[in-house]
Write a protein that holds these residues in place. Structure first.
Motif, PDB file in Angstrom:
ATOM      1  N   SER A   1      -1.456   3.726  15.369  1.00  0.00           N
ATOM      2  CA  SER A   1      -2.610   3.356  14.530  1.00  0.00           C
ATOM      3  C   SER A   1      -3.884   3.247  15.347  1.00  0.00           C
ATOM      4  CB  SER A   1      -2.335   2.030  13.815  1.00  0.00           C
ATOM      5  OG  SER A   1      -1.296   2.180  12.901  1.00  0.00           O
TER       6      SER A   1
ATOM      7  N   GLN B   1      -7.215   5.872  15.080  1.00  0.00           N
ATOM      8  CA  GLN B   1      -8.561   5.368  14.793  1.00  0.00           C
ATOM      9  C   GLN B   1      -9.522   5.708  15.930  1.00  0.00           C
ATOM     10  OE1 GLN B   1      -9.684   4.016  11.830  1.00  0.00           O
ATOM     11  NE2 GLN B   1     -11.612   4.431  12.859  1.00  0.00           N
TER      12      GLN B   1
ATOM     13  N   LEU C   1     -10.539   9.375  15.717  1.00  0.00           N
ATOM     14  CA  LEU C   1     -11.444   9.588  14.584  1.00  0.00           C
ATOM     15  C   LEU C   1     -12.857   9.134  14.917  1.00  0.00           C
ATOM     16  CD1 LEU C   1     -11.579  10.489  11.552  1.00  0.00           C
ATOM     17  CD2 LEU C   1     -11.311   8.063  11.010  1.00  0.00           C
ATOM     18  N   SER C   2     -12.976   8.006  15.570  1.00  0.00           N
ATOM     19  CA  SER C   2     -14.302   7.457  15.849  1.00  0.00           C
ATOM     20  C   SER C   2     -14.958   8.020  17.112  1.00  0.00           C
ATOM     21  CB  SER C   2     -14.242   5.928  15.925  1.00  0.00           C
ATOM     22  OG  SER C   2     -13.436   5.512  16.987  1.00  0.00           O
TER      23      SER C   2
ATOM     24  N   SER D   1      -2.450   6.522  10.194  1.00  0.00           N
ATOM     25  CA  SER D   1      -3.508   7.482   9.906  1.00  0.00           C
ATOM     26  C   SER D   1      -4.871   6.828  10.006  1.00  0.00           C
ATOM     27  CB  SER D   1      -3.333   8.077   8.505  1.00  0.00           C
ATOM     28  OG  SER D   1      -3.423   7.073   7.522  1.00  0.00           O
ATOM     29  N   ALA D   2      -5.857   7.681  10.253  1.00  0.00           N
ATOM     30  CA  ALA D   2      -7.263   7.305  10.204  1.00  0.00           C
ATOM     31  C   ALA D   2      -7.973   8.520   9.623  1.00  0.00           C
ATOM     32  CB  ALA D   2      -7.782   6.975  11.599  1.00  0.00           C
TER      33      ALA D   2
END
Length: 130
Positions: A16, A20, A23-24, A44-45
């Protein structure tokens, strides 16, 4: 629907957190989904979309690449990249002793393929060792 495939809690948290983080931190990445090889999302992210659909798609792509690798005597499958007009997807296999997983990273045209591939491979190694 998120399903935990018997992964240790530390591996679930790591999946997790890393999803994240990708993604960021990686420009152009729009979704990161960790799934079981049978198509259930583990972590997921996403900026938009449905993690369950991405997980199912990653499972199918991973299964096809596994058959191709086996039939061509290329060894165990690692990664598939799908290039499109407006971006790409990287599907990376994670071989663990307790679970077979797939990381699917979807990116738009602003992403740099080499950067996404490198970060995805790094994520896969970290998750395999967790």
């Amino acid at each position: 629907m998120s399903v935990k495939p018997g992964l240790p809690p530390a591996a679930q948290v790591l999946a997790s957190r890393e999803a994240q983080s990708m993604l960021s931190e990686v420009d152009g990445v729009t979704a990161v989904v960790v799934a079981t090889v049978d198509g259930f999302d583990v972590a997921s992210a996403m900026k938009a979309g449905d993690a369950a659909r991405v997980a199912a798609m990653a499972s199918s792509i991973s299964a096809i690449s596994s058959v191709v690798a086996q039939e061509a005597s290329l060894g165990r499958n690692k990664c598939v990249t799908i290039d499109t007009e407006s971006g790409f997807a990287v599907v990376y296999s994670v071989h663990r002793s307790d679970a077979e997983l797939v990381i699917n990273v979807i990116a738009n045209g602003n992403a740099i393929l080499g950067q996404v591939a490198y970060r995805t491979a790094q994520f896969a190694r970290t998750l395999a060792d967790a």
